[in-house]
Design a protein around this motif. Sequence first.
Motif: not given
Length: 467
Positions: A189, A195, A202-204
């Motif tokens: 992210a 996210s 953290e991310g997607r």
Amino acid sequence: MQLYNTLTRRKEEFKPLVPGEVHMYVCGPTVYNYIHIGNARSAIAFDTIRRYFEYRGYKVTYISNFTDVDDKIINAAHEAGVEPLDLAQHFIDAFMEDTKAVGIEPATAHPRASEMIPEIIDFIQVLMDKGFAYAVDGDVYFRVRKSPHYGELANKNIDELELGASQHTATEETARKEDPVDFALWKGAKPGEISWNSPWGEGRPGWHIECSVMATNMLGDTIDIHAGGQDLEFPHHTNEIAQSEAKTGKKFANYWMHNGFVTIGDDDAKMSKSLGNFITVHDIVKTVDPMVLRFLMAGTQYRRPIRYSETGLQEAATNLEKLHNADTNVEFRQADASAGEDEQITQQVADLTDAFTTAMDDDFNVQNGLATVYDLAKLMNEYAATDAPKADSLALLRETLATWLQIFGVHFEAAGLLDADVDAKIAARDEARANKDFATSDAIRDELQSQGIILEDTPQGTRWRRK
């Protein structure tokens, strides 16, 4: 039944995994705007195919996703000053409204990327554990060179893909990859982006991973049919195959189906915002009869390109009206038909049904299928004009036409005055004519004509049709 398989580039006999059932996954839209005419073409094409499978007696499980986490959504939400998932929900609602208008049935399920984050993370972790993926600074990439058949679907060679990738301007992401052709499974992210927590930070999810997860989660490791637009052959569907088969060790889909593109206007221009010809279904249905749009789209074999133009819409409207008139002609004669069945008509309908099925079984050849529909309409008109039609035969003709048109997603709706209202006005006109009150009779005719109702006085009485 023969289907053209994009993977093998030939027609193949359709053999479902489970007899009598079809498990089908169709890539849906990225919901950052109203769907455009190209999105609609894909949705209509595979809705028509789904309907034909059902006509042939199959139980169809039809999954079509919404990509609701994506760079385009994040950027559009930022510009609009709203949360990404709220923006996505707005356009999901619009999608359901617009597709309903053009007769597209809801999928068996419409999964969303944002609702399957745990499953996506688990899927990626398996790829990591098997050595097919690697993490770098919060991103996770798929090792393309470990996929032995990568690029086959789109007929692309991996060395050519590497050359193309290396010719792009170097970016920070490219520098982090082990190989320029590797693609993202998970994106770390950026500050302020939507996210989720993951083992890599953290991310997607990346775009490609979501469809693999949804398809295998809802339909199994191997599915019958995976479908979408031709533009998805590479990289989207190519990457889906690679990551899915790496994870499961099984063939991902037995048949790959891709619909042709849509061009705009009589000069076959490519649709783009810069050319000012970007057309959304949301806008089209404000001025165009949705059934006419559906008939135009469904009336072209799914692999062929479609020209969207005023000329095409008018031709579709004219042909649809001819079919409506044939139905109206037969409906009118049902009032004075004698009981029983005309065996000759029964046989002719059976022959036409065989011809229709033969055409549609050949990779859903809707042009030849529609030629049979028009032959049926001709038979309906001829039989309706006979002196003593039989009630059962008239009913058979109407039922057959309605069944076939249902496959194309088309039905005849009353517009303006209800049928009962029209009949009441015709009865009043008949009474006025009997009393030689021609001024009233003409006034009723003019009133009906102003609302698109055309009257025809025949030896069997006054009949009507919608203009």
